[in-house]
Design a protein around this motif. Structure first.
Motif, PDB file in Angstrom:
ATOM      1  N   GLN A 143      -5.157  -2.793  10.005  1.00  0.00           N
ATOM      2  CA  GLN A 143      -5.923  -1.891   9.383  1.00  0.00           C
ATOM      3  C   GLN A 143      -5.875  -0.868  10.949  1.00  0.00           C
TER       4      GLN A 143
ATOM      5  N   ASN B   7       0.650   1.513   0.100  1.00  0.00           N
ATOM      6  CA  ASN B   7      -0.650   1.422   1.147  1.00  0.00           C
ATOM      7  C   ASN B   7      -1.506   3.393   0.479  1.00  0.00           C
TER       8      ASN B   7
ATOM      9  N   THR C  44       5.230   3.751   0.738  1.00  0.00           N
ATOM     10  CA  THR C  44       4.161   2.669   0.880  1.00  0.00           C
ATOM     11  C   THR C  44       4.183   2.286  -0.157  1.00  0.00           C
TER      12      THR C  44
END
Ligand SMILES: Nc1ncnc2c1ncn2[C@@H]1O[C@H](COP(=O)(O)OP(=O)(O)OP(=O)(O)O)[C@@H](O)[C@H]1O
Ligand SMILES: [Mg+2]
Length: 231
Positions: free
Chosen positions: A182, A209, A207
């Protein structure tokens, strides 16, 4: 029709790309259109196997489409031969992959100099550019470390410096933080954000994320082999 307007960096027109499997063809892209404006940041999101990397590889000219055209500032890229296409990639496109593909046994500085050496720039000028890019990504104190001795986040920052050393018009990143924890992921997100804000870098980032995706100007996905806006 080719759009040579200043605002448009790249256009994809009716691009199709399939892969032959055992007796079947997977149509990953079919008559897909896409437009990338100069200075914009785009996230490509969606489930595994929908064609995100395939799209990025075509935009980055690592792979040729089966049909359709891709134009960069109005120039039809796939009418170029392989040597011209390689030169286009070397000078105009920066790539960052999920696995950084740095050269083991070489220093951070040497790794970042490689695109310039391939592009036959003078060693002195490319060294200067590589130094300033490594400083830019916060690695000014790691220039002479061999890349395998760096942390995962540092290695990914070396890969970003290498992607940017030729001052490309377009940065393509395929899951750039997929293998980072992270904290290192956040550092790379911050760096990408700065690069866009300070250098006006156009970027397309694949991504999973959502934090990174939301930092981009817009999100797209692939559905029924077309590129559509994502939620
Ligand atoms: N060289 C290839 N030969 C055969 N099939 C391929 C090839 N490259 C991709 N494919 C197939 O095309 C589809 C799209 O692959 P792609 O790698 O673009 O997906 P992706 O969205 O990037 O997935 P991921 O999130 O897992 O990286 C997949 O079904 C894949 O199996
Ligand atoms: Mg992929």
């Amino acid at each position: 029709m080719a759009d040579t307007g200043l605002k448009t960096l790249m256009t994809m027109d009716a691009v199709s790309k399939g892969f032959n499997g055992k007796g079947t063809t997977i149509h990953v892209l079919k008559d897909a259109d896409f437009r990338i404006d100069r200075g914009e940041t785009i996230a490509v999101v969606g489930a595994s196997g929908i064609g995100k990397s395939t799209l990025l590889n075509i935009i980055g000219t690592l792979d040729r489409p089966d049909s359709g055209s891709v134009a960069f500032q109005g120039q039809d890229l796939f009418s170029l031969g392989d040597p011209a296409l390689a030169q286009f990639r070397n000078t105009r496109i920066g790539f960052v992959f999920q696995f950084h593909y740095l050269l083991q046994g070489f220093t951070a500085l040497e790794n970042v100099m490689i695109p310039g050496l391939i592009g036959r720039k003078s060693k002195k000028s490319i060294e200067k550019q590589a130094l300033s890019m490594l400083e830019r990504v916060g690695l000014g104190s790691r220039l002479f470390h061999r890349v395998e001795d760096l942390s995962g986040g540092e290695q990914q920052r070396v890969a970003i410096a290498r992607a940017l050393v030729m001052k490309p018009d377009l940065l393509l990143a395929d899951e750039p933080t997929g293998n980072l924890d992270q904290q290192n992921g956040r550092a790379v997100h911050g760096l990408l954000d700065e690069l866009n804000k300070e250098l006006g870098m156009t970027m397309i980032v694949v991504t999973h994320n959502m934090k990174l995706a939301r930092m981009m100007d817009r999100c797209v996905t692939i559905e029924d082999a077309r590129i559509i806006p994502a939620e």
